[in-house]
Scaffold this motif. Structure first.
Motif, mmCIF file in Angstrom:
data_model
loop_
_atom_site.group_PDB
_atom_site.id
_atom_site.type_symbol
_atom_site.label_atom_id
_atom_site.label_comp_id
_atom_site.label_asym_id
_atom_site.label_seq_id
_atom_site.Cartn_x
_atom_site.Cartn_y
_atom_site.Cartn_z
ATOM 1 N N GLU A 9 0.807 -1.217 0.000
ATOM 2 C CA GLU A 9 0.000 0.000 0.000
ATOM 3 C C GLU A 9 0.848 1.278 0.000
ATOM 4 O O GLU A 9 0.314 2.377 0.016
ATOM 5 C CB GLU A 9 -1.035 -0.007 1.140
ATOM 6 N N SER A 10 2.209 1.126 -0.051
ATOM 7 C CA SER A 10 3.001 2.344 -0.026
ATOM 8 C C SER A 10 2.966 3.042 -1.389
ATOM 9 O O SER A 10 2.525 2.467 -2.371
ATOM 10 C CB SER A 10 4.449 2.021 0.348
ATOM 11 N N ASN A 11 3.493 4.266 -1.401
ATOM 12 C CA ASN A 11 3.297 5.068 -2.610
ATOM 13 C C ASN A 11 4.138 4.594 -3.800
ATOM 14 O O ASN A 11 5.164 3.952 -3.652
ATOM 15 C CB ASN A 11 3.413 6.539 -2.196
ATOM 16 N N ASP A 12 3.631 4.859 -5.004
ATOM 17 C CA ASP A 12 4.178 4.304 -6.233
ATOM 18 C C ASP A 12 5.641 4.656 -6.485
ATOM 19 O O ASP A 12 6.431 3.809 -6.854
ATOM 20 C CB ASP A 12 3.352 4.817 -7.418
ATOM 21 N N GLU A 13 5.934 5.980 -6.281
ATOM 22 C CA GLU A 13 7.302 6.452 -6.523
ATOM 23 C C GLU A 13 8.292 5.703 -5.638
ATOM 24 O O GLU A 13 9.341 5.264 -6.072
ATOM 25 C CB GLU A 13 7.399 7.961 -6.222
ATOM 26 N N LEU A 14 7.913 5.598 -4.368
ATOM 27 C CA LEU A 14 8.795 4.912 -3.411
ATOM 28 C C LEU A 14 8.993 3.461 -3.811
ATOM 29 O O LEU A 14 10.098 2.919 -3.749
ATOM 30 C CB LEU A 14 8.185 4.979 -2.007
ATOM 31 N N ASN A 15 7.900 2.870 -4.241
ATOM 32 C CA ASN A 15 7.975 1.478 -4.686
ATOM 33 C C ASN A 15 8.943 1.301 -5.835
ATOM 34 O O ASN A 15 9.735 0.368 -5.871
ATOM 35 C CB ASN A 15 6.589 1.016 -5.167
ATOM 36 N N LYS A 16 8.878 2.246 -6.794
ATOM 37 C CA LYS A 16 9.765 2.190 -7.962
ATOM 38 C C LYS A 16 11.224 2.300 -7.526
ATOM 39 O O LYS A 16 12.084 1.568 -7.981
ATOM 40 C CB LYS A 16 9.444 3.357 -8.901
ATOM 41 N N MET A 17 11.460 3.279 -6.617
ATOM 42 C CA MET A 17 12.834 3.478 -6.134
ATOM 43 C C MET A 17 13.342 2.224 -5.418
ATOM 44 O O MET A 17 14.493 1.818 -5.590
ATOM 45 C CB MET A 17 12.888 4.678 -5.188
ATOM 46 N N ALA A 18 12.452 1.647 -4.626
ATOM 47 C CA ALA A 18 12.848 0.452 -3.879
ATOM 48 C C ALA A 18 13.177 -0.698 -4.843
ATOM 49 O O ALA A 18 14.162 -1.418 -4.656
ATOM 50 C CB ALA A 18 11.730 0.039 -2.931
ATOM 51 N N THR A 19 12.394 -0.819 -5.914
ATOM 52 C CA THR A 19 12.650 -1.888 -6.891
ATOM 53 C C THR A 19 14.005 -1.674 -7.553
ATOM 54 O O THR A 19 14.811 -2.611 -7.695
ATOM 55 C CB THR A 19 11.552 -1.890 -7.981
ATOM 56 N N THR A 20 14.270 -0.399 -7.946
ATOM 57 C CA THR A 20 15.564 -0.106 -8.567
ATOM 58 C C THR A 20 16.703 -0.413 -7.607
ATOM 59 O O THR A 20 17.716 -1.025 -7.977
ATOM 60 C CB THR A 20 15.651 1.390 -8.955
ATOM 61 N N PHE A 21 16.523 0.027 -6.367
ATOM 62 C CA PHE A 21 17.553 -0.204 -5.355
ATOM 63 C C PHE A 21 17.809 -1.711 -5.186
ATOM 64 O O PHE A 21 18.950 -2.170 -5.187
ATOM 65 C CB PHE A 21 17.092 0.409 -4.032
ATOM 66 N N ASN A 22 16.734 -2.471 -5.077
ATOM 67 C CA ASN A 22 16.887 -3.924 -4.896
ATOM 68 C C ASN A 22 17.580 -4.567 -6.088
ATOM 69 O O ASN A 22 18.386 -5.481 -5.935
ATOM 70 C CB ASN A 22 15.514 -4.583 -4.680
ATOM 71 N N HIS A 23 17.267 -4.029 -7.275
ATOM 72 C CA HIS A 23 17.904 -4.551 -8.472
ATOM 73 C C HIS A 23 19.418 -4.300 -8.429
ATOM 74 O O HIS A 23 20.227 -5.167 -8.762
ATOM 75 C CB HIS A 23 17.278 -3.881 -9.703
ATOM 76 N N MET A 24 19.783 -3.061 -7.975
ATOM 77 C CA MET A 24 21.208 -2.739 -7.865
ATOM 78 C C MET A 24 21.902 -3.652 -6.855
ATOM 79 O O MET A 24 23.039 -4.084 -7.060
ATOM 80 C CB MET A 24 21.389 -1.271 -7.462
ATOM 81 N N ILE A 25 21.217 -3.917 -5.771
ATOM 82 C CA ILE A 25 21.790 -4.819 -4.761
ATOM 83 C C ILE A 25 21.999 -6.219 -5.358
ATOM 84 O O ILE A 25 23.037 -6.851 -5.145
ATOM 85 C CB ILE A 25 20.850 -4.913 -3.527
ATOM 86 N N ASP A 26 21.033 -6.678 -6.169
ATOM 87 C CA ASP A 26 21.188 -7.985 -6.818
ATOM 88 C C ASP A 26 22.444 -8.005 -7.677
ATOM 89 O O ASP A 26 23.219 -8.966 -7.656
ATOM 90 C CB ASP A 26 19.982 -8.286 -7.737
ATOM 91 N N LEU A 27 22.621 -6.911 -8.466
ATOM 92 C CA LEU A 27 23.790 -6.851 -9.346
ATOM 93 C C LEU A 27 25.091 -6.868 -8.550
ATOM 94 O O LEU A 27 26.043 -7.575 -8.877
ATOM 95 C CB LEU A 27 23.746 -5.572 -10.192
ATOM 96 N N LEU A 28 25.093 -6.042 -7.454
ATOM 97 C CA LEU A 28 26.285 -5.975 -6.605
ATOM 98 C C LEU A 28 26.615 -7.345 -6.031
ATOM 99 O O LEU A 28 27.768 -7.778 -6.014
ATOM 100 C CB LEU A 28 26.045 -5.002 -5.444
ATOM 101 N N GLU A 29 25.571 -8.012 -5.558
ATOM 102 C CA GLU A 29 25.762 -9.315 -4.936
ATOM 103 C C GLU A 29 26.315 -10.317 -5.948
ATOM 104 O O GLU A 29 27.230 -11.077 -5.658
ATOM 105 C CB GLU A 29 24.429 -9.815 -4.381
#
Ligand code: ADP
Length: 257
Positions: A9-29
């Motif tokens: 239920e959190s806001n869309d923009e934040l969700n997008k940022m979180a997805t991008t961030f998680n994707h970057m973490i996946d790449l780093l890992e």
């Protein structure tokens, strides 16, 4: 590595940022795991020649004065293992520095490059190198030293894993220049074909060690070709032979004949 939990239920923009961030973490890992694997593989590869050197040095200390045959065998083994370690560390440095980027772009005539490379190798190895080309000139743009390095890796493999004959075919198809190196040697099993570009991968570790292989050649070659926006392709049949093809874009307007 921590990822951000995404709440529905959190806001869309934040969700997008979180997805991008998680994707970057996946790449780093992923990168981190690859580095870890590289360090572990590299240490393992260096440990084997070191163990051989150590045990022969111990033999020398013990028997070297009394038994000339031990002296000869030990010196020979220590020398060849040191050369192996030197080659290996050189190749590892090359990979670590990511030296694959072309540093000096110039016109390169692939016909001349192949002729020169085979001339040098003919003197060093008793093999029949046949160069086939309908073209007198096949110019591309790239780093000639690095492309030569790729060609040498392919020819070196053809020599190591092959019979007496090696064919090198130069051709041009549309805008693509090709150098195909074919040997009639042991070939590569189907299930290993897509692994040969992996660092330190060797089809048969024991046999490749005898031939002086490190398992780094093709991964270096692939990187250099990619940095040139080119391709490296392998077809092979076990027991029959292997063809490795370098593909690069032809320099427009020059190879019109
Ligand atoms: P290496 O230094 O061991 O030759 P490469 O990265 O160049 O390392 O090649 C990886 C592996 O692929 C080799 O160890 C060998 O098992 C296989 N291979 C490469 N080229 C050939 C070839 N021309 N014929 C048969 N096997 C090959």
């Amino acid at each position: 590595f921590k990822r951000i939990a995404i709440e529905s239920e959190s806001n869309d923009e934040l969700n997008k940022m979180a997805t991008t961030f998680n994707h970057m973490i996946d790449l780093l890992e992923d990168n981190y795991k690859k580095q870890e694997q590289f360090v572990s593989d590299a240490s393992h590869e260096l440990k084997t020649p070191l163990t051989v050197i150590e045990s022969y040095a111990r033999m020398l200390k013990r028997w070297g004065n009394k038994r000339p045959e031990v002296l000869e065998e030990a010196v020979e083994a220590i020398h060849s293992e040191s050369v192996r370690m030197k080659d290996l560390t050189q190749q590892m440095l090359l990979l670590a520095r990511d030296d694959s980027q072309p540093s000096q772009i110039q016109k390169v005539d692939l016909v001349l490059m192949v002729k020169e490379a085979t001339k040098n190798l003919r003197n060093a190895y008793p093999r029949d190198f046949y160069v086939h080309s309908d073209l007198e000139l096949l110019e591309i743009e790239g780093d000639s030293l690095k492309l030569k390095q790729v060609l040498f890796i392919l020819l070196d493999n053809a020599i190591k894993y092959s019979s007496d004959r090696i064919d090198i075919v130069l051709s041009k198809n549309g805008g693509i220049a090709k150098i195909a190196v074919t040997d009639y040697g042991i070939g590569i099993p189907k299930e290993d074909l897509d692994k040969v570009y992996d660092r330190f991968f060797r089809v048969d570790k024991a046999r490749s060690r005898d031939t002086g292989g490190s398992g780094l050649g093709l991964s270096i070659a692939k990187r250099i070709m990619m940095a040139h926006h080119g391709e490296l392709n392998i077809t092979s049949e076990e027991g029959k032979g292997t063809t490795v093809t370098m593909e690069l874009s032809v320099l427009q307007g020059i190879n019109s004949h």
